[in-house]
Every structure is written in structure tokens, then in C-alpha cells.
Write an enzyme that holds these catalytic residues in place. Structure first.
Site, PDB file in Angstrom:
ATOM      1  N   LYS A 188     -21.417 -16.173   0.055  1.00  0.00           N
ATOM      2  CA  LYS A 188     -23.028 -15.776   0.478  1.00  0.00           C
ATOM      3  C   LYS A 188     -23.486 -15.207  -0.836  1.00  0.00           C
ATOM      4  CE  LYS A 188     -23.086 -16.492   5.377  1.00  0.00           C
ATOM      5  NZ  LYS A 188     -22.809 -15.575   6.415  1.00  0.00           N
ATOM      6  N   GLY A 223     -14.535  -3.923   0.235  1.00  0.00           N
ATOM      7  CA  GLY A 223     -15.627  -3.362   0.496  1.00  0.00           C
ATOM      8  C   GLY A 223     -16.147  -2.346  -0.500  1.00  0.00           C
ATOM      9  N   ARG A 268       0.849  -1.225   0.015  1.00  0.00           N
ATOM     10  CA  ARG A 268      -0.027   0.091  -0.148  1.00  0.00           C
ATOM     11  C   ARG A 268       0.924   1.173  -0.133  1.00  0.00           C
ATOM     12  NH1 ARG A 268      -5.052  -2.136   3.642  1.00  0.00           N
ATOM     13  NH2 ARG A 268      -6.254  -2.804   1.967  1.00  0.00           N
ATOM     14  N   GLY A 296     -10.113  -8.080  -1.982  1.00  0.00           N
ATOM     15  CA  GLY A 296     -10.562  -9.018  -1.158  1.00  0.00           C
ATOM     16  C   GLY A 296     -10.012 -10.276  -1.475  1.00  0.00           C
TER      17      GLY A 296
HETATM   18  P1  AMP Z   1     -16.887 -13.619   0.272  1.00  0.00           P
HETATM   19  O1  AMP Z   1     -16.040 -13.113   1.672  1.00  0.00           O
HETATM   20  O2  AMP Z   1     -18.362 -13.794   0.526  1.00  0.00           O
HETATM   21  O3  AMP Z   1     -16.121 -13.247  -0.901  1.00  0.00           O
HETATM   22  O4  AMP Z   1     -16.284 -15.245   0.517  1.00  0.00           O
HETATM   23  C1  AMP Z   1     -15.044 -15.675   0.498  1.00  0.00           C
HETATM   24  C2  AMP Z   1     -15.095 -17.258   1.216  1.00  0.00           C
HETATM   25  O5  AMP Z   1     -15.844 -17.839   0.489  1.00  0.00           O
HETATM   26  C3  AMP Z   1     -13.749 -17.560   1.184  1.00  0.00           C
HETATM   27  O6  AMP Z   1     -13.025 -17.677   2.386  1.00  0.00           O
HETATM   28  C4  AMP Z   1     -14.127 -19.345   0.514  1.00  0.00           C
HETATM   29  O7  AMP Z   1     -13.296 -20.093   1.222  1.00  0.00           O
HETATM   30  C5  AMP Z   1     -15.603 -19.093   0.851  1.00  0.00           C
HETATM   31  N1  AMP Z   1     -15.971 -20.191  -0.152  1.00  0.00           N
HETATM   32  C6  AMP Z   1     -15.885 -20.185  -1.400  1.00  0.00           C
HETATM   33  N2  AMP Z   1     -16.679 -21.234  -1.969  1.00  0.00           N
HETATM   34  C7  AMP Z   1     -17.128 -22.006  -1.023  1.00  0.00           C
HETATM   35  C8  AMP Z   1     -17.955 -23.239  -0.879  1.00  0.00           C
HETATM   36  N3  AMP Z   1     -18.207 -23.719  -1.807  1.00  0.00           N
HETATM   37  N4  AMP Z   1     -18.364 -23.462   0.456  1.00  0.00           N
HETATM   38  C9  AMP Z   1     -17.966 -22.796   1.639  1.00  0.00           C
HETATM   39  N5  AMP Z   1     -17.198 -21.602   1.546  1.00  0.00           N
HETATM   40  C10 AMP Z   1     -16.973 -21.173   0.324  1.00  0.00           C
END
Ligand code: AMP
Length: 399
Positions: free
Chosen positions: A203, A379, A39, A356
Site C-alpha cells: 500500500k 516497523g 535473533r 520484514g
Molecule cells: P507491505 O506489508 O506493505 O510491505 O506489503 C507486503 C505485501 O505486499 C506482500 O505480502 C505482497 O504479497 C504484497 N504485494 C506486493 N505486490 C502486490 C501486488 N501487486 N498486489 C497485491 N499485493 C502485493
């Protein structure tokens, strides 16, 4: 959202002026040592430009979450030391617990053209994250011109990126912010087509607005990661113990319908890597998407899906990617994410990586320099993709 056309450091003359620059020096520290200086390095082009133009360069940033009070372990002092080495000139650190205190004022008073001063962590002040008037005015009193180069906080309205602009005549963006606006804002708004977006991560619920907004813009929307199982279940498939958000089943169906209505190609996985536990030591097998046995969970997209997604990227002219395709932190479930990263590295398309996890994955795999743009804000990049106006961007003067 109309195209964003903000004034930048290239549009102003700072000779002899006091320029306050909001940087993102939120670097990881361990025992007072900076463990990743990316950064700081990323902030150099804007700082060097202002020095070369003869500005009096006053830098500020937050670091971690001191929660509105001085915390010595979150002082920006180590950043001043490293920045001085990188710039090859003195960086005077203004060690004021109230950020704009006697030390800061005296340091600014004593500046010559081309000098650099770094203020203390802006979050030592409780008003900072509340966009309070008093601290905003104090920051503004130090400068004639304000430059915002901190994209990571652009989705927040704080004193040091938004409040301060109300009390200065000139507020522009730095090179880092300009790049984020060009790619995440304007390229998404007015893309070269075909335009493909790839969404993953855990999610559906955290990406509702992103999916909704991107369906208005893209030619193809690709979904992977944990959130694909809510779509699979909604369409009548078995997902075993995979991540599932029961409350979003109808939403998933609505999005499938919206894609049809808009003529957007919505690609969902056709197979998964199923595991018998959430562990890198789990037993795994490749299964058809809607046929995940009870007791098993999908932790990555399968090989056929990975190939299909890579093919979809090959013919694209613009690709935006946010969120991993599987639990890439565990090597056994990183193949899908790797395949997508590789496809993006090998395409001639404009490739834009949201901050991220996807940014981390691309860098870890060594493809960082193959991408057109890797966002520096997690974010903030998501909110940009949601089509929202970011307060930190909106506060800069229009051209
Ligand atoms: P996010 O913060 O919503 O972008 O999600 C990122 C996280 O989603 C990472 O830590 C991944 O390990 C998790 N992730 C990705 N695919 C899966 C899956 N099939 N089941 C559970 N977690 C997942």
C-alpha cells in the site's frame, strides 16, 4: 535529522558492574521449542563482549504478546537453555511472574563478574508497553549500566528500552543497534551517491512518509509492488482489479511532482505480470503498465521493468530496499522481487534491506550474506526511513 552519534558498549567500562541488556529474544516458538534462533545468535556479540569485559550480564526481552500477564507458553525459559549452549556457560533463568521479583533480585545478588542471568518476559508486566514508572524503576534497580540492543522495538517507548534509561546514569547501545544506526540512520542521512531507494509492498498509505522523506534524500526512487497501481491509475492508466487506493491518487500525483521539483528520478513500472485471479494457478500474461484489462490484476512487475530496475541499481553507490515488487509469496509472482534481490546481491554498492518482507525475501533467496546490512526490525526500520526519531535510539547517551 542530524547524524546519530550514540555511546556504545565500546565506550564504557563494565568491569564488576551490573549491566542490564535489552535484547530482542522475540523468537518463534512451537510447543516450547525455538523454531528460528537467528535473533539469539544475533545478540551474541554484545553479550560476549560484556562477559569478556567482566560485567555481570543481566538480559531482558519481550516474547510475543502475553498482554501484561504471565503466560507459561511465552516464557523466556527455552531461550535461557539455548543461549547457555551457544555461549558455552551457564545462563541462570530468573523465573519471576513479576519479572523483577525475589528470584531475579536473588539471582543478581549472587552474580560474579562474567555471569549471565536472563529475566522473564518483560511483557508479563502490563506497565511494560505503557512505559510505566514503577516497572522502569524496578528494572533500573537491578543494574548500574543499561545497554539497548533491541532494534525491533526501538520505535516504541517501553519500560525496558526507554523508561529504564531515566533511572540509570549510563545508557548505551549494543552492536546490533549500532549497526542499525550506522546503516539505516546515518547512511541514509549522508549516503554515498548515487543513492537509490526501492520501495514496494502492498500500500501507498503505509509508506506515505517514507516516500515523502526519501524524495528529500535520494537520486533515484524506484516504486514497485501493489502500490505502483495507484500511481499508474493517477497518471491515467487502466489497472483492472489491481490493488488501488482511490484516496491516494492525488498524493501519488503530488509525489510525482515533488520528484520533478527535487530533480529525483522516479522510476515506475513499464509493464506488469497480470493475472486473472489472486492465485498461483492463475492465468497470467505480460501487459504494458497502463493497459491491465478489466478483470485482471497486476501481481508483479513485468520483465522489462525488472531489467530497468536492476540496471538502475548497477550504477548506485548506496541502495535502500523496503517491500517486495510483487506477491512474492506465490512463486509465479516472485520474479520481480528475485530480480531486484539479485541485482542488489551483485552490486558493489552499500546495500541496506529494511526489515520484514524484503529481508525475508533476500534470506529465502540465499542472498543474505551478499547484502551490507539487513535490518532486524520491520516497523522500526520503516520509521527510521521516515526520518523519525526512534525513542529507543534517542534514549541512549550521546557520545
Ligand atoms: P507491505 O506489508 O506493505 O510491505 O506489503 C507486503 C505485501 O505486499 C506482500 O505480502 C505482497 O504479497 C504484497 N504485494 C506486493 N505486490 C502486490 C501486488 N501487486 N498486489 C497485491 N499485493 C502485493
Amino acid at each position: 535529522m542530524a547524524a546519530l552519534n550514540k555511546k556504545s558498549v565500546d565506550d564504557i567500562n563494565v568491569k564488576g558492574k551490573r549491566v542490564l541488556v535489552r535484547c530482542d529474544f522475540n523468537v518463534p516458538l512451537q510447543d516450547g521449542k525455538i523454531t528460528d534462533e537467528n535473533r539469539i545468535v544475533a545478540a551474541l556479540p554484545t553479550i560476549k563482549k560484556l562477559i569478556a569485559d567482566g560485567g555481570k550480564v543481566i538480559l531482558c526481552s519481550h516474547l510475543g504478546k502475553p498482554k501484561g500477564e504471565p503466560k507459561p507458553e511465552l516464557s523466556l525459559a527455552p531461550v535461557a537453555v539455548r543461549l547457555a549452549e551457544l555461549l558455552g556457560q551457564e545462563v541462570k533463568f530468573a523465573a519471576d511472574p513479576e519479572v523483577v521479583g525475589p528470584n531475579a533480585k536473588a539471582a543478581v545478588e549472587a552474580m560474579n563478574d562474567g555471569d549471565v542471568v536472563l529475566l522473564e518476559n518483560t511483557r508479563y508486566r502490563a506497565e511494560e508497553t505503557k512505559n510505566g514508572e514503577a516497572f522502569s524503576k524496578e528494572l533500573a534497580s537491578l543494574c548500574d549500566v543499561f545497554v539497548n540492543d533491541a532494534f525491533g522495538t526501538a520505535h516504541r517507548a517501553h519500560c525496558s528500552n526507554v523508561g529504564v534509561t531515566q533511572y540509570v546514569d549510563t545508557a548505551v547501545v549494543g552492536y546490533l543497534m549500532q549497526k542499525e544506526i550506522d546503516f539505516l540512520g546515518n547512511a541514509v542521512e549522508n549516503p554515498e551517491r548515487p543513492f537509490v531507494a526501492i520501495l514496494g509492498g502492498s500500500k501507498v498509505s503505509s509508506k506515505i512518509s517514507v516516500i515523502n522523506n526519501l524524495l528529500e534524500k535520494v537520486d533515484t526512487l524506484i516504486i514497485g509492488g501493489g502500490m505502483c497501481y495507484t500511481f499508474t491509475k493517477a497518471q491515467g492508466g487502466n489497472v483492472g482489479n489491481s490493488l488501488l487506493e482511490e484516496d491516494y491518487l492525488q498524493y501519488a500525483l503530488d509525489m510525482v511532482k515533488k520528484a520533478e521539483e527535487k530533480g529525483v528520478k522516479l522510476l515506475l513500472p513499464v509493464d506488469s505480470i497480470a493475472a486473472d485471479s489472486f492465485s498461483n494457478d492463475a492465468e497470467t500474461k505480460v501487459v504494458a503498465q497502463g493497459e491491465i484489462p478489466d478483470g485482471w490484476m497486476g501481481l508483479d512487475i513485468g520483465p522489462e521493468t525488472a531489467k530497468m530496475y536492476a540496471d538502475a541499481v548497477t550504477s548506485a553507490k548506496t541502495v535502500v530496499w523496503n517491500g517486495p515488487m510483487g506477491c512474492f509469496e506465490m512463486p509465479k509472482f516472485a520474479e520481480g522481487t528475485k530480480a531486484v534481490a539479485e541485482a542488489l546481491a551483485n552490486t558493489d554498492a552499500v546495500t541496506i534491506i529494511g526489515g520484514g518482507d524484503s529481508a525475508a525475501a533476500v534470506n529465502q533467496l540465499g542472498y543474505g550474506d551478499k547484502m551490507t546490512h539487513i535490518s532486524t526490525g520491520g516497523g522500526a526500520s520503516l520509521e527510521f526511513l521516515e526520518g523519525k526519531e526512534l525513542p529507543g535510539v534517542a534514549a541512549a547517551n550521546d557520545k
